[in-house]
Design an enzyme around this catalytic site. Sequence first.
Site, mmCIF file in Angstrom:
data_model
loop_
_atom_site.group_PDB
_atom_site.id
_atom_site.type_symbol
_atom_site.label_atom_id
_atom_site.label_comp_id
_atom_site.label_asym_id
_atom_site.label_seq_id
_atom_site.Cartn_x
_atom_site.Cartn_y
_atom_site.Cartn_z
ATOM 1 N N CYS B 195 0.713 -1.574 -0.522
ATOM 2 C CA CYS B 195 0.206 -0.115 -0.070
ATOM 3 C C CYS B 195 0.363 1.116 0.210
ATOM 4 O O CYS B 195 0.891 2.534 -0.550
ATOM 5 C CB CYS B 195 -0.882 -0.136 0.944
ATOM 6 S SG CYS B 195 -1.877 -1.245 1.096
ATOM 7 N N HIS B 199 0.778 5.337 -2.191
ATOM 8 C CA HIS B 199 0.079 5.775 -0.952
ATOM 9 C C HIS B 199 1.194 6.463 -0.580
ATOM 10 O O HIS B 199 0.801 7.441 0.026
ATOM 11 C CB HIS B 199 -1.070 5.320 -0.450
ATOM 12 C CG HIS B 199 -1.383 5.105 -1.476
ATOM 13 N ND1 HIS B 199 -2.673 5.803 -2.870
ATOM 14 C CD2 HIS B 199 -2.836 3.667 -2.194
ATOM 15 C CE1 HIS B 199 -2.939 4.587 -3.586
ATOM 16 N NE2 HIS B 199 -3.061 3.447 -3.275
ATOM 17 N N ARG B 238 -12.166 -0.605 -1.936
ATOM 18 C CA ARG B 238 -11.069 0.173 -2.630
ATOM 19 C C ARG B 238 -9.993 -0.818 -1.917
ATOM 20 O O ARG B 238 -9.043 -1.226 -3.276
ATOM 21 C CB ARG B 238 -10.944 1.363 -2.467
ATOM 22 C CG ARG B 238 -10.182 2.050 -3.019
ATOM 23 C CD ARG B 238 -10.554 2.395 -4.183
ATOM 24 N NE ARG B 238 -9.513 2.890 -5.524
ATOM 25 C CZ ARG B 238 -8.869 1.901 -6.219
ATOM 26 N NH1 ARG B 238 -8.799 1.159 -5.945
ATOM 27 N NH2 ARG B 238 -7.818 2.743 -6.880
ATOM 28 N N CYS B 242 -7.771 -1.871 -5.187
ATOM 29 C CA CYS B 242 -6.128 -1.749 -5.263
ATOM 30 C C CYS B 242 -5.507 -4.001 -5.598
ATOM 31 O O CYS B 242 -4.040 -3.576 -5.778
ATOM 32 C CB CYS B 242 -5.939 -1.495 -3.760
ATOM 33 S SG CYS B 242 -5.667 0.416 -3.866
#
Lengths: 103, 281, 165
Positions: B195, B199, B238, B242
């Site tokens: 992740c 991000h 989401r 992802c």
Amino acid sequence: MAHQILIRAKVAAGSTTVEALVQHPMDSGFIKDKSGKLIPPHYIEVIEFTHNGRIVLTGFWGPAVSKNPFIKFSFKGGKSGDAIGVSWVDNHGETASATARIA
Amino acid sequence: MRIGLVVLALLAAFSAVPVALAGAGPDPAADIKAFQGHFRTELPAIPLAAYVNGPYNFPGSGRAQWKQITEFPPYSFAIDSGKVLFETKFPNGKTYTSCFSEGGIGIAGNYPMFDPKTGRVVTLGVAINRCRVANGLKKWPLTKGKMADLVAYMTVTSRGRPIDVVVPNDPRALAAYEAGKEYFYSRRGQLNFSCASCHVQAAGKRLRGNVLAPALGITASFPLYRSKWGSIGTLVRRFIGCNKKVGSVPDKPDSAAYRDLAYFLTAMSNGLPIAGPGSRP
Amino acid sequence: MAERNASSPSGPRRRQLLAAAGPGAAALLAPGAARAGAAVGANASNYPSKVFRQKTEAAALKLMFGKMPEASAAAKLTAPRIAENGAVVPVIVDATLPGVTTVAIIAKENPFAMACAYRLPPGTSPAISSQVKLAKTTDVVAVFESGGKLFSATKNVKVTLGGCG
């Protein structure tokens, strides 16, 4: 399929601005579903706005108008409390309408 | 990037030498400070509260389009539908207000929440399902549809209030938090991305046509109406997207993995205002 | 906040109707829908369905207006340079032309070129915002009919693949 229509109408400087959000899938006929089958076209063809019963805008829409369409326009005149009407008919012959008061 | 690397390095150390953890223990408050500090250092021009607007803090992100699309937000129907669901009585005459503090109004920022009874993390969606089951109704899928509509309504009543996720000093809560943190920084899938790869490390950079949202504030705009979905979806929807995108097998919407991830990730934005529902491409 | 839909003026009334009609708002709209049928009916027969089936800009415009537009600085078109998502592209048209009676929005590279068209009675402004789908990178053209002539503005909109899935 729910067919809600949300309307906002405001008058300022002698002109009324109308905004509407129309709940409709607006399927173009070019998109496939998960199983790979084309989703048949389903879209609003004619949308009409009225002010106290008089037509202030007629829209002719094709399959290229986005899902849950938004539209904003304005016309001369109108005063607080006047009725704004909107109604549409789609290519399946379904219809919906709503009214709101100018704020 | 330095602090982020320190965080990553620390994590690497943690996972590689778990024995070294003895006595150290998770420290969510210190993590939040370091996490927010990293972004404030790397991207000082962005005010803290503006992080809730994700990609739109960066040039070339389509901010003008976003402004135009949210002039009459595409999630308006979801909020309306959620309000009706929220106010509709269960067969036993009660409503959702009976299951939440403050009658369920303005409390979205307190979720995910640790439940000492079960020792598990409860997201707002899980709490809604618990409420349904407690009142003799079936669970809803956690990703979209009525669940997303109801979450949208409960979130809009919380707009502007700060995110305030509490990690109590309970070993089970700290373990869940730590598991979420590990998930966030662990690489997975064919692309071998975590992740954080997108991000944290690449926040604000482009991934083809999209600008990557910083992890700070990223949960604040959920649930999201995505043009790609043509509907509203929850944070867990989401997560699934992802995971698929990096070529890994998604977890179950109700899994401990996603609950813990939401717990960690939302806690990192503590203090930022709730801004959901949001609109993204 | 948006005004609630339909002929029902207030929230509680709407919910009563919902409760009576069960889930799905279609039934709720039934009284209004009947009226709508009458109201739109007159215009529905004017729907230029053939225009919306033309593959090229020229064919659509010839069929709709019998002529082609000239580019004009008095015609205005605001659209993004790069679309965030081709499915929802905000397009704003406007014109400093007198007495605009029709506005048409065309996406040249779409399977059918004509996206939407508006008839404007006197007093209605040619400034209209709406959202269209673009199948790929394309010129978007706004066409205004004023004084029996056509004027246009064109803008290229890039449609790219998103990275975020």
